[in-house]
Design an enzyme around this catalytic site. Structure first.
Site, PDB file in Angstrom:
ATOM      1  CG  HIS A  57      28.624  43.470  30.133  1.00 28.25           C
ATOM      2  ND1 HIS A  57      28.455  44.420  31.072  1.00 28.25           N
ATOM      3  CD2 HIS A  57      29.686  43.853  29.562  1.00 28.25           C
ATOM      4  CE1 HIS A  57      29.742  44.995  31.318  1.00 28.25           C
ATOM      5  NE2 HIS A  57      30.414  44.571  30.680  1.00 28.25           N
ATOM      6  CG  HIS A  59      32.976  42.432  28.484  1.00 25.30           C
ATOM      7  ND1 HIS A  59      33.144  43.671  28.194  1.00 25.30           N
ATOM      8  CD2 HIS A  59      32.887  41.691  27.223  1.00 25.30           C
ATOM      9  CE1 HIS A  59      32.911  43.705  26.962  1.00 25.30           C
ATOM     10  NE2 HIS A  59      32.892  42.723  26.092  1.00 25.30           N
ATOM     11  CG  ASP A  61      35.350  43.807  33.354  1.00 21.48           C
ATOM     12  OD1 ASP A  61      35.155  43.251  32.742  1.00 21.48           O
ATOM     13  OD2 ASP A  61      35.404  45.024  33.622  1.00 21.48           O
ATOM     14  CG  HIS A  62      30.943  43.880  34.110  1.00 22.54           C
ATOM     15  ND1 HIS A  62      30.437  44.939  34.742  1.00 22.54           N
ATOM     16  CD2 HIS A  62      31.840  44.170  33.544  1.00 22.54           C
ATOM     17  CE1 HIS A  62      30.935  45.859  34.439  1.00 22.54           C
ATOM     18  NE2 HIS A  62      31.966  45.720  33.644  1.00 22.54           N
ATOM     19  CG  HIS A 116      30.156  47.464  26.326  1.00 24.70           C
ATOM     20  ND1 HIS A 116      31.127  48.144  26.104  1.00 24.70           N
ATOM     21  CD2 HIS A 116      30.733  46.568  27.383  1.00 24.70           C
ATOM     22  CE1 HIS A 116      32.316  47.769  26.989  1.00 24.70           C
ATOM     23  NE2 HIS A 116      31.918  46.772  27.764  1.00 24.70           N
ATOM     24  CG  ASP A 134      31.200  48.153  31.122  1.00 23.93           C
ATOM     25  OD1 ASP A 134      30.982  48.634  32.499  1.00 23.93           O
ATOM     26  OD2 ASP A 134      32.377  47.368  30.866  1.00 23.93           O
ATOM     27  CG  HIS A 172      34.340  50.079  34.840  1.00 21.20           C
ATOM     28  ND1 HIS A 172      35.263  49.110  35.195  1.00 21.20           N
ATOM     29  CD2 HIS A 172      33.488  49.155  33.881  1.00 21.20           C
ATOM     30  CE1 HIS A 172      35.288  48.231  34.507  1.00 21.20           C
ATOM     31  NE2 HIS A 172      34.181  47.858  33.732  1.00 21.20           N
TER      32      HIS A 172
END
Length: 262
Positions: A57, A59, A61-62, A116, A134, A172
Site C-alpha cells: 500500500h 503509506h 513507511d511501505h 487500510h 497493514d 509491523h
C-alpha cells in the site's frame, strides 16, 4: 523443495520488509522496501538480484523507498501496487486474482484488500506465503483508514480462506500489544494467553529479540479477534449484533478504546 525463500528485513522502529528469492534463478522481489540500504544488503548477503518491488500500500513507511531503490538498482523493471492506490513508481497496477512470477518458478497471486488504503493488496506467494501489509497483523488488524468494516471483513475472509499452513508475513511487529488486547477481548482463550507470553519472550527483532514472524493462517484463526468475529466469545464481547461487518467494527472500536486505556 520450496520454489522460494523468504528473508525478513527489519526497518524503521517496527516495520518489516521482505526479500522473496526465487531459488532457481536467484531473482528476487523486495516487499515494501522503505530502507533501501538494508534491503540491498539482504540481497547481496543471499546472492540475489532484485528485479521486482511488491508494494502492499501507499503509506510512506511501505512505499517510501520505491523510487530510490529503482534508481539505485538497475535490474528492477517492475513495481507492483494495488489499483487506485497511487503507489510511487508503480509500473503494474494489480487487482484481485492477478498473477505473475518472480524468476521462473515463484508464482504470485494478488488479493485485493482495500480498507487500510483504497488500493491495499496482499500477495499470496508460491501457495505457501501471504504478505499482508497493514491489513492483517499477528493477532490484529490495520486501521480502517479509507474503508469500511465490511471491506475489512471481506479482506479477512479472503486471507483466512487460504490453507491453514500458509505462512503469514505482516507489515509491523505489533504482536505483544495485539495479544494483550486479544486476551482482554477473549479472557478465557487459553491459546491467546500462551501466545501473549510467547510474544513477550520473543521480543522485537528491531531491538535485538527474535521477533514473532511468520504466523500461520491456523494460528490467526485461533488467536486473532478480528479473525474470530463468528466465535461466541468474540460475539459476547461485541454484544447483541447479528451482522458480521458490525462485529468487525465493534472489535476495532474495542481495540481503539482499549488502547486509550492501556
Amino acid at each position: 523443495m520450496a520454489n522460494c525463500t523468504v528473508i525478513p528485513v527489519p526497518a524503521l522502529s517496527d516495520n518489516y520488509m521482505y526479500l522473496i528469492v526465487d531459488n532457481e534463478t536467484k531473482q528476487a522481489a523486495a516487499v515494501d522496501p522503505v530502507d533501501i540500504d538494508a534491503i540491498q544488503k539482504a540481497a547481496v548477503d543471499n546472492g540475489a538480484t532484485i528485479n521486482t518491488i511488491l508494494t502492499t500500500h501507499n503509506h510512506w513507511d511501505h512505499s517510501g523507498g520505491n523510487l530510490k531503490l529503482v534508481k539505485a538498482v538497475s535490474s528492477i523493471d517492475r513495481v507492483y501496487g494495488g489499483i487506485g492506490d497511487d503507489v510511487p513508481g508503480c509500473t503494474h497496477e494489480v487487482g484481485d486474482g492477478d498473477t505473475f512470477k518472480i524468476g521462473t518458478n515463484t508464482t504470485v497471486k494478488v488479493l485485493f484488500t482495500p480498507c487500510h488504503t483504497q488500493g491495499h493488496v496482499c500477495y499470496h506467494v508460491d501457495d505457501a506465503h501471504v504478505f499482508t501489509g497493514d491489513t492483517m497483523f499477528v493477532s490484529g488488524a490495520g486501521n480502517f483508514n479509507t474503508g469500511t468494516p465490511a471491506q475489512m471483513t471481506e479482506a479477512f475472509d479472503k486471507i483466512l480462506g487460504l490453507p491453514e499452513s500458509t505462512n503469514v508475513w505482516v507489515g509491523h511487529e505489533y504482536t505483544a500489544k495485539n495479544c494483550a488486547f486479544a486476551c482482554f477481548c477473549e479472557p478465557n482463550n487459553e491459546e491467546i494467553k500462551k501466545r501473549l507470553e510467547w510474544a513477550k519472550g520473543q521480543g522485537s527483532i528491531h531491538s535485538g529479540g527474535k521477533g514473532t514472524i511468520p504466523s500461520t493462517i491456523a494460528m490467526e484463526k485461533a488467536c486473532n479477534p478480528f479473525a474470530r468475529i463468528d466465535h461466541l466469545s468474540v460475539m459476547d464481547f461485541c454484544g447483541p449484533c447479528d451482522d458480521r461487518s458490525d462485529r468487525m467494527r465493534l472489535v476495532r472500536k474495542g481495540k481503539d478504546d482499549w488502547g486509550k486505556m492501556a
